[in-house]
Design a protein around this motif. Sequence first.
Motif, mmCIF file in Angstrom:
data_model
loop_
_atom_site.group_PDB
_atom_site.id
_atom_site.type_symbol
_atom_site.label_atom_id
_atom_site.label_comp_id
_atom_site.label_asym_id
_atom_site.label_seq_id
_atom_site.Cartn_x
_atom_site.Cartn_y
_atom_site.Cartn_z
ATOM 1 N N GLY A 273 22.473 59.083 53.072
ATOM 2 C CA GLY A 273 21.211 59.128 53.793
ATOM 3 C C GLY A 273 20.526 57.788 53.916
ATOM 4 N N GLU A 274 21.271 56.677 53.711
ATOM 5 C CA GLU A 274 20.641 55.346 53.748
ATOM 6 C C GLU A 274 20.718 54.694 55.129
ATOM 7 O OE1 GLU A 274 21.745 52.774 50.592
ATOM 8 O OE2 GLU A 274 21.724 54.359 49.064
ATOM 9 N N ILE A 275 21.641 55.129 55.993
ATOM 10 C CA ILE A 275 21.699 54.631 57.368
ATOM 11 C C ILE A 275 22.017 55.799 58.279
ATOM 12 C CG2 ILE A 275 22.497 52.313 56.691
ATOM 13 C CD1 ILE A 275 25.295 53.136 57.600
ATOM 14 N N THR A 276 21.876 55.570 59.585
ATOM 15 C CA THR A 276 22.174 56.606 60.571
ATOM 16 C C THR A 276 23.602 56.432 61.094
ATOM 17 O OG1 THR A 276 21.412 55.251 62.428
ATOM 18 C CG2 THR A 276 19.756 56.601 61.279
ATOM 19 N N PRO A 277 24.177 57.465 61.727
ATOM 20 C CA PRO A 277 25.519 57.335 62.307
ATOM 21 C C PRO A 277 25.620 56.215 63.340
ATOM 22 C CG PRO A 277 24.914 59.640 62.133
ATOM 23 C CD PRO A 277 23.688 58.854 61.799
ATOM 24 N N GLY A 278 24.536 56.004 64.078
ATOM 25 C CA GLY A 278 24.539 54.922 65.072
ATOM 26 C C GLY A 278 24.723 53.560 64.429
ATOM 27 N N VAL A 279 24.068 53.355 63.305
ATOM 28 C CA VAL A 279 24.206 52.085 62.581
ATOM 29 C C VAL A 279 25.648 51.900 62.112
ATOM 30 C CG1 VAL A 279 23.535 50.854 60.482
ATOM 31 C CG2 VAL A 279 21.793 51.983 61.884
ATOM 32 N N MET A 280 26.272 52.973 61.668
ATOM 33 C CA MET A 280 27.649 52.920 61.195
ATOM 34 C C MET A 280 28.575 52.387 62.298
ATOM 35 S SD MET A 280 30.049 56.161 60.079
ATOM 36 C CE MET A 280 29.940 56.829 61.756
ATOM 37 N N ILE A 281 28.455 52.966 63.516
ATOM 38 C CA ILE A 281 29.310 52.555 64.618
ATOM 39 C C ILE A 281 28.969 51.126 65.061
ATOM 40 C CG2 ILE A 281 30.024 53.064 66.977
ATOM 41 C CD1 ILE A 281 31.002 55.074 64.927
ATOM 42 N N ALA A 282 27.662 50.841 65.165
ATOM 43 C CA ALA A 282 27.237 49.512 65.623
ATOM 44 C C ALA A 282 27.706 48.421 64.669
ATOM 45 C CB ALA A 282 25.711 49.480 65.754
ATOM 46 N N ALA A 283 27.643 48.676 63.365
ATOM 47 C CA ALA A 283 28.074 47.684 62.380
ATOM 48 C C ALA A 283 29.563 47.392 62.513
ATOM 49 C CB ALA A 283 27.754 48.168 60.972
ATOM 50 N N SER A 284 30.368 48.424 62.768
ATOM 51 C CA SER A 284 31.806 48.229 62.927
ATOM 52 C C SER A 284 32.117 47.385 64.157
ATOM 53 C CB SER A 284 32.499 49.585 63.025
ATOM 54 O OG SER A 284 33.876 49.425 63.248
ATOM 55 N N ILE A 285 31.449 47.667 65.265
ATOM 56 C CA ILE A 285 31.678 46.899 66.494
ATOM 57 C C ILE A 285 31.203 45.454 66.324
ATOM 58 C CG2 ILE A 285 31.065 46.704 68.921
ATOM 59 C CD1 ILE A 285 30.835 49.731 69.012
ATOM 60 N N LEU A 286 30.061 45.277 65.686
ATOM 61 C CA LEU A 286 29.503 43.943 65.479
ATOM 62 C C LEU A 286 30.405 43.103 64.581
ATOM 63 C CD1 LEU A 286 26.968 42.640 66.600
ATOM 64 C CD2 LEU A 286 25.780 43.219 64.480
ATOM 65 N N LEU A 287 31.003 43.729 63.581
ATOM 66 C CA LEU A 287 31.923 43.008 62.710
ATOM 67 C C LEU A 287 33.150 42.532 63.494
ATOM 68 C CD1 LEU A 287 32.810 42.112 59.859
ATOM 69 C CD2 LEU A 287 33.967 44.316 59.647
ATOM 70 N N GLY A 288 33.670 43.411 64.356
ATOM 71 C CA GLY A 288 34.812 43.018 65.172
ATOM 72 C C GLY A 288 34.496 41.813 66.036
ATOM 73 N N ARG A 289 33.263 41.805 66.596
ATOM 74 C CA ARG A 289 32.856 40.668 67.429
ATOM 75 C C ARG A 289 32.701 39.403 66.589
ATOM 76 N NH1 ARG A 289 33.838 37.714 71.299
ATOM 77 N NH2 ARG A 289 32.257 36.108 71.552
ATOM 78 N N ALA A 290 32.189 39.508 65.393
ATOM 79 C CA ALA A 290 31.984 38.340 64.533
ATOM 80 C C ALA A 290 33.309 37.718 64.109
ATOM 81 C CB ALA A 290 31.171 38.738 63.299
#
Length: 586
Positions: A273-290
């Motif tokens: 319950g510390e983040i939302t599902p949207g954050v989970m997906i966004a973090a994965s995509i952002l890491l790939g870009r980084a």
Amino acid sequence: MTDPKLLSGLSELREARRACRGLMWSAAFFSIFVNLLMLTGPLFMLQTYDRVLGSRSEATLVALFAFVAFLFLVMGLVDWARNRLLTRLGARFQAKLDRRVFEAMLKKASMNQERGEGSKMDQQLKDLEAVQRFYASPVFSSLFDMPWAPIFLIGIAFFHPWLGMAAVAGGSILILSAVFNQIFTKTAAVKSAAASYVSDRYSEQLQNEAETIRSLGMQSNAFEKWSKTRNRALEQSVSAADKGGSFSNFSKTFRLFMQSAMLALGAYLVLLGEITPGVMIAASILLGRALAPVETVVNQWSTVQRAKRGWDSLVELLATVPADAVQVELPRPSAILDIQQVTVVPPKGRQATLRLLNFNIRPGEAVGIIGPSGSGKSTLARALTGVWPLSGGKITLDGAPLTQYHPAKLAQYIGYLPQKVSLFDGTVAENIARLSTNYDDERVVEAAKKAAAHEMILKLSQGYNTPLHAISTELSGGQIQRLGLARALYSDPVLLVLDEPNSNLDNEGSTALNNAIKSIKDNGGAVVIMAHRPAAIKECEKLLVLEDGARRAWGPREKVLSEMLTNFQAVRKTVNANTNTPGGVV
């Protein structure tokens, strides 16, 4: 780059790069928007999972999707513009250096040919192209994206500290992979390049001597020897590819794993319950870009290494062969040539092949240079034409040292016929006109007539327009030498330097040669002839005899010949007196 000797070459390359600075800054400016627009995907996922799915609003989804489509279109156009800028950056860099590198290669090649080292011209052209391709490659554009990687990682940390730490750990491992890639593949890449060069050079040599190889039945032996160099190059290439491929495969696999690991960690944090599902997906995509720029650099590290070797090679070339100084253009000189205490050491040689040589030539004179093979005749020819620098003394033309004439102008005043005449791809007329495509027809025909080549040329399939690359192998040695003589006469030189000019000429060619010498003398010019055959010195008023690079005799032709004949007869009598056989042959 700490070697002071290389600083001049490095300065020239940096100056060419500074000329492209505007394009580079423009590419950097576009990179800001490319990377900002890369956030479109993560933000869209964040809004879709957290807002659209939560509100179940179709209108919100349509509006978001339309806006995202527009942003991706803009991103594509900006990235396309950046790539075009980088392509032109590389092209401009090469264009800035093309002439300088070409002239430096020719100058260095003229020095190395005598030592049989080869010119490496093709290799050095590839060095410049390697740097140009690096600037136009995806790996160079990735360098503009890499400064954004920390920003993306910080953005992930804002979502949750655990996600930020995982992202930093993954990025650090990929960076270490790039460092290790450089360390462990550098030596292998250099060895592979060196082995390939040796193989290519040997293959080129075999092609040039194909007639000799076939006529002497050397095909099998030549193949076995070439095969060894080829296999050695192949082994080194496979070794370098294996090492580089290992790091590339690791970086690709690890980046994909990290994106999945980020999803797993994100899912765990969603369950807490510390983040939302949207954050989970966004973090994965952002890491790939980084991590994408780092992966690109690792995967295309061979491009970086090749460009680095090319850069270092160009630095050495430009430092070794400085640019010709800007000269005040002197008027057309008279044929007054003075050679004073001239000493010449061949390029990269250790021993002088000409030592303290003195003589002079005046308008209307022809001087014959005679002596045994290795006495320094060809060295003198190269010194007179400015191809080889002097180690001591000076050569002046009409009172001015040869170094005060621009090489292109000096070549117009001093015509040169080397021992081995080479013909180039182009027409007969272009070869006579020294590869000029805007030549004077009258001067071409006049030069050919002076060399007794006019009638021979008219018998060719297309006359003066006959392509030489197609028929050059069908020309005899004498015909090729006549074309070379015509080329030497094209600029109406004040001094003509002939190195073994009649070695391949028949009687008609020898007569034409003597007539050309007479014509130059009658017009106030001068001629220097390096000769073995007596017919070549028929028109010479003076003779210079060389022996072991030093002057043995100098003066009027008949006087020098009589002195040499007297010395020969005296030596012969001495030898005969010491033999048991009267009248023995020397």
